[in-house]
Structure formats: structure tokens, C-alpha cells
Design a protein around this motif. Structure first.
Motif, short mmCIF file in Angstrom:
data_model
loop_
_atom_site.label_atom_id
_atom_site.label_comp_id
_atom_site.label_asym_id
_atom_site.label_seq_id
_atom_site.Cartn_x
_atom_site.Cartn_y
_atom_site.Cartn_z
N ASN A 30 0.55 -1.34 -0.05
CA ASN A 30 0.15 -0.04 0.02
C ASN A 30 0.68 1.21 -0.12
O ASN A 30 0.17 2.54 0.09
N ALA A 31 2.01 1.40 0.03
CA ALA A 31 3.14 2.28 -0.01
C ALA A 31 4.05 2.19 -1.05
O ALA A 31 4.66 1.13 -1.23
N TYR A 33 7.66 4.35 -3.03
CA TYR A 33 8.64 5.40 -2.88
C TYR A 33 9.56 5.68 -4.25
O TYR A 33 9.88 4.79 -4.80
N TYR A 49 4.09 7.69 -1.03
CA TYR A 49 2.93 7.65 -1.52
C TYR A 49 2.08 6.60 -0.50
O TYR A 49 2.94 5.27 -0.47
N ASN A 50 1.21 6.80 0.27
CA ASN A 50 0.55 5.84 0.99
C ASN A 50 -1.07 5.80 0.62
O ASN A 50 -1.79 6.79 0.37
N THR A 55 2.39 11.57 0.75
CA THR A 55 2.59 11.90 2.19
C THR A 55 3.83 12.60 2.47
O THR A 55 4.09 13.08 3.53
N SER A 71 -2.42 1.83 -6.14
CA SER A 71 -1.34 1.45 -5.21
C SER A 71 -0.46 0.45 -5.77
O SER A 71 0.69 0.42 -5.16
N SER A 93 8.51 -0.40 -2.59
CA SER A 93 7.22 -0.55 -2.03
C SER A 93 7.14 -1.36 -0.80
O SER A 93 8.28 -2.00 -0.36
N GLN A 95 4.59 -2.47 2.85
CA GLN A 95 3.26 -2.75 3.45
C GLN A 95 3.33 -1.84 4.75
O GLN A 95 3.92 -2.35 5.73
N THR A 96 2.66 -0.89 4.83
CA THR A 96 2.76 -0.12 5.98
C THR A 96 1.65 -0.68 7.09
O THR A 96 0.57 -1.38 6.52
N ARG B 99 7.27 6.89 8.97
CA ARG B 99 6.62 5.74 7.94
C ARG B 99 7.51 5.41 6.69
O ARG B 99 7.08 4.40 6.00
#
Lengths: 117, 113
Positions: A30-31, A33, A49-50, A55, A71, A93, A95-96, B99
Motif C-alpha cells: 500500500n506504499a 517510494y 505515497y500511502n 505523504t 497502489s 514498495s 506494506q505499512t 513511515r
């Protein structure tokens, strides 16, 4: 395709050109970079990006414009770059939300080697 | 103070020896720690992740975490020439609300045949 893919793998462009880098992740994360890695310098975080929402923008010049339509896909649009922008651009990428809210393992694509003439 | 600090090396060890790579970090709130390996011209690949104090072993690799002293290390046993690469330490990046990851500049390891 598995993991994180990036295209093109190599790109040579002039300072007046417009080009785009593409990244796709097949991991269900889900994230996503964008990182820049210049010669003999550490990895520099550019954008985060989340869930498709940006973000983080780590003070990146406006000649770099990211886009995250979903995503799984991430783009980096390039225009009027400078020779000092020549570098390896890496997409990653993760998973946060699985590590107490903190960043968890990021998986990298193979990168795009960009040369600006 | 940098968030992550590593000795740039090169660290040179003979084949079959133990290579010890160290990393210190500044954010006491970090809870996840990562070691990546990067061959020249390639992208980083995950070697180990560690979340709790102590040792974590995976094959020839052992990660060690000491939160009180704020360091994390990577031991490579029976080093092989193919282990020659740059090893990157990564921790959650404080200014992203932890994060995203921030990476050290890496330690270059050379394993001599």
C-alpha cells in the motif's frame, strides 16, 4: 512479473526533454517510494505515497513530478532536468501498518539509470 | 547528528573469515531495523530485518540489535567473495513520522579470495 519492476532501465535525455519513469509493484503493498542515488552518495528519499496519497515530498525540485494513479503504479515525470540530476532512480514498495505503525521492509525495483546531457 | 551512521570502509576480510558491520542510529523511538546489500550498479536487496534486542540468525548472517546503545550490527560468517558489496543500514525516518526508511551511506565490504 514479480516484485517491483521499473521501466526504462536506462534513459538518456537532454535538458529540454520531457520523459517519465514508470514503476509497478506486484506485491499487494500500500506504499510506494521514489529514491535518488547519485554516485558515492547515500540513498535520498524523494517522495512517499500511502494508499495513492502523497505523504512526503522531501524538498524535491518541481522539475520532478510524481504521479500515483493506484497502489500498484508510480510514475516520475521529468522535465527540464539538469546534468546534476543524473543518477540511479529507485522505486520501492512496502506494506505499512504492520510494524507498530513504523516503516517496514521496503522492496526495491532494479532502478532507472538516468543520464542528463 | 545523522539519523544513521556507518563506517564507509572498505572493510577487507579474507575468504572464510567473519565480517562485522556496524551501524548506529540517533532516534530512540525506532523499532524496526534493516540491513540491505547493494552490488555495484544494482538496487538494494534485503538481507535481514530485526525488531527486538538480541541476535537474529539467518544462514550465514546474524543481525544484532542493542537499543540501549542504539546500534545494530551485521555479522557475516564464512565470508565469500560473492559477499563483496556495499551494506546499507536502514531505520525508520523520523521526519516522515517513521513511515519511511532512512539509509546510511553504507559500508563497502571486500572479501579477498
Amino acid at each position: 512479473e514479480t516484485g517491483v519492476t521499473q521501466t526504462p532501465r536506462h534513459l538518456v535525455m537532454g535538458m529540454t526533454n520531457k520523459k517519465s519513469l514508470k514503476c509497478e509493484q506486484h506485491l499487494g503493498h500500500n506504499a510506494m517510494y521514489w529514491y535518488k542515488q547519485s554516485a558515492k552518495k547515500p540513498l535520498e528519499l524523494m517522495f512517499v505515497y500511502n494508499f495513492k496519497e502523497q505523504t512526503e515530498n522531501n524538498s524535491v525540485p518541481s522539475r520532478f513530478s510524481p504521479e500515483c494513479p493506484n497502489s500498484s503504479h508510480l510514475f516520475l515525470h521529468l522535465h527540464t532536468l539538469q546534468p546534476e540530476d543524473s543518477a540511479l532512480y529507485l522505486c520501492a514498495s512496502s506494506q505499512t501498518g504492520t510494524s507498530g505503525g513504523q516503516a517496514d521492509t521496503q522492496y526495491f525495483g532494479p532502478g532507472t539509470r538516468l543520464t542528463v546531457l | 547528528q545523522k539519523e544513521v551512521e556507518q563506517n564507509s570502509g572498505p572493510l577487507s576480510v579474507p575468504e572464510g573469515a567473519i565480517a562485522s558491520l556496524n551501524c548506529t542510529y540517533s532516534d530512540r523511538g525506532s523499532q524496526s531495523f534493516f540491513w540491505y546489500r547493494q552490488y555495484s550498479g544494482k538496487s538494494p536487496e534485503l538481507i535481514m530485518s530485526i525488531y527486538s534486542n538480541g541476535d537474529k540468525e539467518d544462514g550465514r548472517f546474524t543481525a544484532q540489535l542493542n537499543k540501549a546503545s542504539q546500534y545494530v550490527s551485521l555479522l557475516i560468517r564464512d565470508s565469500q567473495p560473492s559477499d563483496s558489496a556495499t551494506y546499507l543500514c536502514a531505520v525508520p525516518r523520523r521526519d516522515t513520522g517513521r513511515r519511511a526508511l532512512t539509509f546510511g551511506s553504507g559500508t563497502r565490504l571486500q572479501v579477498q579470495p
